[in-house]
Design an enzyme around this catalytic site. Structure first.
Site, mmCIF file in Angstrom:
data_model
loop_
_atom_site.group_PDB
_atom_site.id
_atom_site.type_symbol
_atom_site.label_atom_id
_atom_site.label_comp_id
_atom_site.label_asym_id
_atom_site.label_seq_id
_atom_site.Cartn_x
_atom_site.Cartn_y
_atom_site.Cartn_z
ATOM 1 N N GLU A 152 1.076 -0.604 -5.141
ATOM 2 C CA GLU A 152 0.130 0.474 -5.398
ATOM 3 C C GLU A 152 0.959 1.751 -5.465
ATOM 4 O O GLU A 152 1.282 2.357 -4.447
ATOM 5 C CB GLU A 152 -0.919 0.584 -4.287
ATOM 6 C CG GLU A 152 -1.966 1.644 -4.601
ATOM 7 C CD GLU A 152 -2.479 2.395 -3.384
ATOM 8 O OE1 GLU A 152 -3.485 3.106 -3.525
ATOM 9 O OE2 GLU A 152 -1.866 2.310 -2.309
ATOM 10 N N ASP B 45 0.824 -1.204 0.000
ATOM 11 C CA ASP B 45 0.000 0.000 0.000
ATOM 12 C C ASP B 45 0.861 1.258 0.000
ATOM 13 O O ASP B 45 1.926 1.308 0.622
ATOM 14 C CB ASP B 45 -0.889 -0.022 1.252
ATOM 15 C CG ASP B 45 -1.786 1.189 1.347
ATOM 16 O OD1 ASP B 45 -2.667 1.329 0.481
ATOM 17 O OD2 ASP B 45 -1.607 1.987 2.280
#
Length: 753
Positions: free
Chosen positions: A485, A432
């Site tokens: 990401e 993330d």
């Protein structure tokens, strides 16, 4: 440790353990200094292991113990030999005696007071569990099995069953293990300091023991109790203590799956990911969470029946705040207790593998929350974070940022990634917020960040950390993969490290998601002026190995559901969404869809309740679910749609510039496979006899038509297929006249004669 043989017996032959037999209470050469006793009782002693337990002092074996509430204390050797009654030197429970004993060995005490008697094993009579090689590799920052060494581990040690605790707190004056079993009293189990790693073996304690660490900061202040950074199990929020996990190895049944996984090249293998928040996919009738086992029984077969290849879970690491969805974890090594224990999570992964589904976890090394029981100023100093808030504080999330340049912090995070692959057989990590790690000036104004040594804004330490994690994962776990990401144009995110890349296997294509959703949200009459939103992505589609994400981020915080992003009346909204999803499934790249969007959830997602499964009673919603299942089936069964997802030879434009009609068409190709034509009409106008160049003359089957009645569409199309005819003097060797349904996408597969 010396052998136990030759332990002393009482000199006068009286019953063992009574009186002061075998214990000298006189003399001054071996007795403890009162100042040290006071330091132990006050919890201020800097080195309890050098003072408590069994020691040779002035030529004598001396035994010292601190047992609060005890009025008497009798000592016994490992084999039960009575060593005698000890002398109470401090009314708070400090005892001391000179004993006759052959050498170091575990000591058991029988404590007594007016309320009765109880047994206590002396943790200070045991040697260290960690060895010199652990010291070396931990000090070097290269230890890759820290999760087997730090934290709490139930074991048998020196003949006694108990639990070993170890934690990194190099600047602390004292670290103690506390819990209900010692009245949360930090004076009772201070740990041994080994070059900044504090450890202690506490006999008897085992599975289910609740504990925390009491840490005295460098300035002498006792910090709020800290959860274990390496805890592999934690209490259910709002409680925050760590738990000693069951050491029983999990009995995996996925050997065949793991062997097959090792041979996969995921760039050329279908990857259709169902992104799931475990707490709100479905709930029990009373509104409570489903357990890991219930999710294994319901979620796994549902996703397998839908044709997905992977489940991706929003972070399952323990976290205190439900609306953070797990993205502010406080227990990186502990599967959240919301749904059960660690073995329950392992059963969920095992069930997924049995059904042929891989498991991806969202992983959060970008930041950590400032909860006082967590990592924040863990030993009273900026240990895991930077001291300078320009480096160690995240303005977007009000959280701390890991100090990636500190070898112990890099090792902590690297080991955590390896832990999930090793202990839980997961197949991939989606990392993330990578962009926030890569840029020193991320979300910061001039003067609010510290340049790197070259004066730039690249976080070189974070780059080195990410490269290290990726290299170790790919080295140790064949067939596993890492996904970033990363929302910027940082070059080489999914390029090999040896080529200067970060070493990820895949990168989320945020540009595709932003551009195409912006196009689809427009009234179809205006789409002709924004045609490039759908074509621009091909300018960089093969610069990385991309995953196309329609994730949870697109259906929260006021953004509405995918269905509600679509323009028009209810019929047009469904038609638009069906056409869009088929467009995405036909586009190069791996696929990811957040839960609920497969049946066109109407409301924006909320983590506080289950999805609206009752919507499937409606033909429109059930039709959407059927379409996604059929898209997955087509994607998996047609090599042209997946074998060259990440390589330019797998794609060729057929119609890219029909702005006026908002029509797009392209070919998907793979070596030795029949080609597939994808053609989309993004206006509500049906187009009859639309001429499309074709690479081959012959029959092309209509494999997907999003306007089919089976999907609750208008049920118009090409009667199952079209015929392409050879043409002369054109760029393409053949041509077909195709009926394009309104707001629809078609997949046409060449059928050899």
């Amino acid at each position: 440790m010396l052998p136990i043989s030759g332990a002393c017996r009482p000199r006068d032959g009286r019953d063992r353990g009574r009186g002061n037999e075998g214990v000298s209470v006189s003399g001054t050469g071996w007795q403890a200094d009162k100042r040290e006793i006071d330091a132990i009782v006050a919890g201020r002693h800097r080195d309890a292991f050098a003072f408590l337990g069994l020691h040779q002092v002035a030529g004598h074996w001396v035994l010292r113990a601190f047992v609060p509430h005890a009025e008497t204390l009798d000592a016994f050797g490992l084999d039960g030999t009575a060593l005698g009654r000890m002398t109470l030197r401090h009314p708070a429970g400090f005892f001391e005696a000179r004993v006759e004993i052959a050498g170091r060995q575990p000591i058991r005490y029988r404590a007594g007071n007016a309320g009765g008697e109880w047994d206590v094993f002396d943790p200070y009579s045991f040697g260290p569990v960690l060895g010199p090689m652990d010291d070396y590799y931990i000090g070097e920052g290269s230890h890759l099995r820290l999760f087997d060494k730090l934290g709490a581990h139930e074991m048998e040690f020196e003949g006694i069953h108990g639990t070993h605790f170890a934690v990194w707190a190099p600047n602390a004056q004292r670290v103690s293990v506390v819990g209900p079993w010692n009245d949360w009293d930090g004076r009772r189990h201070p740990m041994r300091n080994r070059n900044g790693i504090w450890e202690v073996f506490i006999p008897v304690l085992g599975t289910g023991t609740i504990y925390k660490y009491e840490i005295v900061a460098p300035d002498g202040v006792v910090l709020p109790l800290k959860a274990d950074p390496f805890a592999r199990q934690a209490e259910m929020r709002p409680a925050t203590a760590s738990i000693v996990p069951d050491p029983t190895p999990f009995a995996w049944t996925d050997q065949r799956y793991m062997e097959e996984r090792a041979g996969h090249d995921w760039r050329r293998t279908p990857m259709s990911i169902y992104e799931v928040h475990l707490g709100s996919w479905r709930r029990r009738p009373d509104g409570s969470f489903m357990s890991y086992d219930q999710l294994a029984e319901q979620l796994v077969p549902y996703a397998a029946d839908m044709g997905y290849t992977h489940l991706e879970f929003l972070p399952v690491s323990e976290h205190p705040f439900d609306p953070s969805w797990g993205y502010q974890p406080t227990g990186l090594y502990a599967p959240t207790a919301r749904f059960g224990d660690p073995a329950g999570f392992a059963r969920l992964v095992d069930a997924a593998h049995e059904a042929g589904l891989g498991v991806i976890l969202d992983w959060v090394p970008a930041h950590f929350p400032t909860d006082e029981f967590g990592l924040s100023h863990f030993d009273g100093t900026a240990l895991y974070e930077h001291e300078d808030p320009r480096q160690g504080f995240h303005p977007d999330w009000n959280t701390s940022i890991y100090n990636f340049g500190r070898k112990e912090v890099s090792a902590y995070l690297t080991n955590n990634a390896l832990y999930w692959f090793d202990k839980f057989h997961i197949d991939g990590l989606r990392v993330d917020a990578v962009a926030s790690m890569l840029y020193l000036d991320y979300s910061r104004q001039p003067g609010e960040w510290v340049p790197n040594k070259h004066g730039g804004n690249q976080n070189l330490e974070a780059v080195a950390f990410l490269q290290r994690v990726n290299a170790e994962v790919y080295r140790q776990f064949p067939g596993a993969f890492m996904i970033a990401e990363e929302s910027t144009s940082w070059p080489g995110v999914s390029a090999p490290i040896y080529a200067g890349g970060l070493g990820f296997g895949f990168k989320w294509n945020m540009g595709f998601m932003n551009d195409t959703l912006r196009f689809m949200s427009r009234n179809p009459i205006h789409r002709r002026f924004h045609h490039n939103d759908m074509t621009f992505g091909m300018m960089y589609a093969f610069s990385e190995n991309f995953v196309l994400p329609l994730s949870h981020d697109e259906v929260v915080h006021g953004k509405g559901s995918l269905l509600n992003k679509m323009p028009g009346d209810d019929w047009q909204q469904f038609a638009n969404l069906r056409a869009y999803l088929a467009y995405m499934w036909g586009y190069p790249g791996k696929k990811l869809l957040f839960m609920g969007q497969e049946f066109a959830q109407r409301e924006e997602w909320s983590e506080s309740k289950a999805l609206d499964w009752w919507l499937l009673d409606s033909p429109s919603h059930e039709g959407m679910r059927r379409l996604v299942a059929d898209l997955n089936a087509a994607y998996r069964s047609l090599p042209a749609l997946h074998e060259r997802d990440c390589e330019p030879e797998g794609f060729e434009w057929v119609i890219a510039n029909d702005h006026a009609n908002s029509v797009l068409a392209w070919l998907r190709k793979a070596p030795g496979a029949d080609p597939v034509l994808v053609i989309a009409n993004f206006t509500p106008m049906p187009r009859s006899g639309y001429k499309v160049p074709m690479p081959r003359a012959g029959r092309w089957l209509e494999r997907i038509n999003t306007d089919a009645g089976w999907y609750a569409g208008g049920n118009t199309g090409n009667q199952g297929g079209v015929e392409a005819y050879a043409v002369e003097g054109r760029h393409w060797p053949a041509e077909a006249e195709i009926y394009l349904p309104p707001l629809a996408t078609l997949f046409l597969k060449f059928e050899p004669a």
